[in-house]
Design a protein around this motif. Structure first.
Motif, PDB file in Angstrom:
ATOM      1  N   ASP A  94      -7.309  10.586   6.966  1.00  0.00           N
ATOM      2  CA  ASP A  94      -6.587  11.692   6.328  1.00  0.00           C
ATOM      3  C   ASP A  94      -6.478  11.513   4.814  1.00  0.00           C
ATOM      4  OD1 ASP A  94      -4.655   9.655   6.360  1.00  0.00           O
ATOM      5  OD2 ASP A  94      -3.746  10.463   8.186  1.00  0.00           O
ATOM      6  N   ARG A  95      -6.950  10.361   4.296  1.00  0.00           N
ATOM      7  CA  ARG A  95      -6.966  10.193   2.841  1.00  0.00           C
ATOM      8  C   ARG A  95      -8.314  10.599   2.227  1.00  0.00           C
ATOM      9  NH1 ARG A  95      -2.637  10.232   3.817  1.00  0.00           N
ATOM     10  NH2 ARG A  95      -0.821   9.029   3.115  1.00  0.00           N
ATOM     11  N   ASP A  97       0.414  14.312   5.282  1.00  0.00           N
ATOM     12  CA  ASP A  97      -1.055  14.434   5.237  1.00  0.00           C
ATOM     13  C   ASP A  97      -1.589  15.333   6.339  1.00  0.00           C
ATOM     14  OD1 ASP A  97      -0.677  12.619   7.373  1.00  0.00           O
ATOM     15  OD2 ASP A  97      -1.019  10.917   6.028  1.00  0.00           O
ATOM     16  N   ARG A  98      -0.731  15.800   7.228  1.00  0.00           N
ATOM     17  CA  ARG A  98      -1.174  16.768   8.238  1.00  0.00           C
ATOM     18  C   ARG A  98      -0.967  18.214   7.806  1.00  0.00           C
ATOM     19  NH1 ARG A  98      -3.232  13.001   9.357  1.00  0.00           N
ATOM     20  NH2 ARG A  98      -3.716  11.948  11.322  1.00  0.00           N
ATOM     21  N   PRO A 153      -9.494  13.530   1.540  1.00  0.00           N
ATOM     22  CA  PRO A 153      -9.329  14.490   0.435  1.00  0.00           C
ATOM     23  C   PRO A 153      -8.880  13.812  -0.868  1.00  0.00           C
ATOM     24  CG  PRO A 153      -8.362  15.356   2.461  1.00  0.00           C
ATOM     25  CD  PRO A 153      -8.710  13.917   2.736  1.00  0.00           C
ATOM     26  N   GLN A 154      -8.057  12.765  -0.748  1.00  0.00           N
ATOM     27  CA  GLN A 154      -7.651  12.032  -1.962  1.00  0.00           C
ATOM     28  C   GLN A 154      -8.828  11.227  -2.519  1.00  0.00           C
ATOM     29  OE1 GLN A 154      -3.903   9.993  -2.203  1.00  0.00           O
ATOM     30  NE2 GLN A 154      -2.876  11.379  -0.806  1.00  0.00           N
ATOM     31  N   PHE A 175      -1.205  13.761  -6.076  1.00  0.00           N
ATOM     32  CA  PHE A 175      -2.213  14.590  -5.409  1.00  0.00           C
ATOM     33  C   PHE A 175      -1.635  15.962  -5.079  1.00  0.00           C
ATOM     34  CE2 PHE A 175      -4.550  15.725  -1.405  1.00  0.00           C
ATOM     35  CZ  PHE A 175      -5.807  15.879  -1.973  1.00  0.00           C
ATOM     36  N   ARG A 179       0.845   8.100  -5.393  1.00  0.00           N
ATOM     37  CA  ARG A 179      -0.458   8.771  -5.523  1.00  0.00           C
ATOM     38  C   ARG A 179      -0.462  10.087  -4.753  1.00  0.00           C
ATOM     39  NH1 ARG A 179      -4.638   5.179  -3.283  1.00  0.00           N
ATOM     40  NH2 ARG A 179      -4.024   6.206  -1.340  1.00  0.00           N
ATOM     41  N   TYR A 209       0.841  -1.202   0.000  1.00  0.00           N
ATOM     42  CA  TYR A 209       0.000   0.000   0.000  1.00  0.00           C
ATOM     43  C   TYR A 209       0.877   1.254   0.000  1.00  0.00           C
ATOM     44  CZ  TYR A 209      -3.012   3.754   1.468  1.00  0.00           C
ATOM     45  OH  TYR A 209      -3.667   4.966   1.541  1.00  0.00           O
ATOM     46  N   ASP A 261       0.825   4.480  -2.270  1.00  0.00           N
ATOM     47  CA  ASP A 261       0.434   5.755  -1.660  1.00  0.00           C
ATOM     48  C   ASP A 261       1.493   6.843  -1.862  1.00  0.00           C
ATOM     49  OD1 ASP A 261      -1.600   7.143   0.026  1.00  0.00           O
ATOM     50  OD2 ASP A 261       0.138   7.378   1.361  1.00  0.00           O
ATOM     51  N   HIS A 315     -10.906  13.685  -4.378  1.00  0.00           N
ATOM     52  CA  HIS A 315     -10.280  14.050  -5.647  1.00  0.00           C
ATOM     53  C   HIS A 315     -10.413  12.908  -6.659  1.00  0.00           C
ATOM     54  CE1 HIS A 315      -7.765  16.216  -8.365  1.00  0.00           C
ATOM     55  NE2 HIS A 315      -6.710  15.446  -8.221  1.00  0.00           N
ATOM     56  N   TRP A 316     -10.283  11.670  -6.166  1.00  0.00           N
ATOM     57  CA  TRP A 316     -10.412  10.477  -7.022  1.00  0.00           C
ATOM     58  C   TRP A 316     -11.823  10.398  -7.608  1.00  0.00           C
ATOM     59  CZ3 TRP A 316      -6.339   7.147  -8.038  1.00  0.00           C
ATOM     60  CH2 TRP A 316      -6.651   5.989  -8.753  1.00  0.00           C
TER      61      TRP A 316
END
Lengths: 200, 200
Positions: free
Chosen positions: B186-187, A186-187, B189-190, A73, A69, A62, A66, B193-194
């Motif tokens: 926290d993902r 991500d923060r 927002p991704q 993003f 990705r 993963y 990630d 967007h996806w």
């Protein structure tokens, strides 16, 4: 005048690299400075007992997906390096050597190390590669090369790592704003909200 | 018609709870359904070898602070429960029992369990507490109580957990959109967007 934002990272950390491409611009929008503090995640991982992320079953696969990705993003170029992770002692020592001379040049060097590794796939654990990058940015290759062998610079990085652990830093990136810790690229939206609101 | 978004979570997961308060509304903005799939993180943690987050040195203290701050950031009520983590087999089994009868009622029950635990601090590992919550939402207490003792329902949850691991689920929340996995609240927002871009 507010304290600078503290930005802890390891040069082998993909999320650290992504944060490095965003943090200064974010801070500048709130008239804040950023102190860049490379450290060695290996030291923190020893403290938390955590294995290298990409080697954890399930989570490792993963993570690789990630990294790429999250880079898309955030619109940051990213190519996962063939050699991963790397030892980053030399890169971090070179940073601190330069930092004590010219903190802006050290930041430019840090960007250059991150991009060499995460965009061009250069082996930035290799002393020759690091010296080449530093030389291109105007460093005296022989002086830096000698410094990298010195006990003083080794002790400097050791002290920085110990100070980081003592502040609670356990991963990369780790960002401290006015005493408030934020872990992970991500923060950054929370960091932004914190800066905009003076805490929340 | 697009596939539903799959939402894997454990009832003892703070980030799973935060995602549960946001995922349906997010999906609805893109005319998407969400399949809720409680599973047992203990099973995934065995697979990854990871300890309970709040018990990791350094990271544990940060996690407690981050749960509460992330809740404020997302504007979701949160009070860290005195008993943490909890065993969630009974809650997950009750969910699947209800899901097979009325999937919308099961979702309302799931919200109720999460909020009882993360807002009111109720011990949702306690059978009496769970039956009370279910009864208030219209379940037949005796029927649910009997079902929770049945091998069939135990096997059902076991199969769901095995299916989750087989799909690569290693933590909570874990959200799959058209085959693309996203780990962590926290993902979101991704995920958004996806959904907006059909991948990126």
């Amino acid at each position: 005048m507010p304290q600078p934002i503290e930005f802890y990272f390891d040069f082998t950390s993909p999320y650290g690299y992504l944060a490095s491409e965003k943090i200064d611009e974010l801070a500048a929008r709130f008239q804040r400075q950023v102190k860049w503090r490379p450290f060695l995640m290996g030291v923190a991982l020893q403290a938390t007992g955590a294995p290298v992320l990409t080697k954890v079953p399930l989570k490792g696969d993963y993570a690789l997906r990630d990294f790429a990705r999250s880079a898309r993003f955030l619109q940051v170029p990213y190519a996962h390096p063939a050699r991963f992770p790397l030892a980053t002692q030399a890169a971090a020592r070179a940073y601190y050597w330069w930092h004590d001379r010219d903190c802006q040049a050290a930041r430019t060097f840090a960007h250059s190390v991150f991009r060499a590794y995460f965009v061009e796939g250069s082996d930035v654990s290799d002393l020759g590669v690091l010296l080449e990058l530093a030389e291109r940015l105007g460093a005296d290759r022989d002086e830096l090369s000698a410094a990298l062998q010195s006990q003083a610079l080794k002790d400097r990085l050791k002290a920085e790592c110990e100070a980081a652990i003592a502040r609670g830093v356990f991963g990369s990136p780790y960002i401290i704003v006015d005493g408030e810790p934020f872990f992970g690229v991500d923060r950054l939206p929370q960091v932004e909200h914190w800066l905009a609101s003076g805490g929340f």
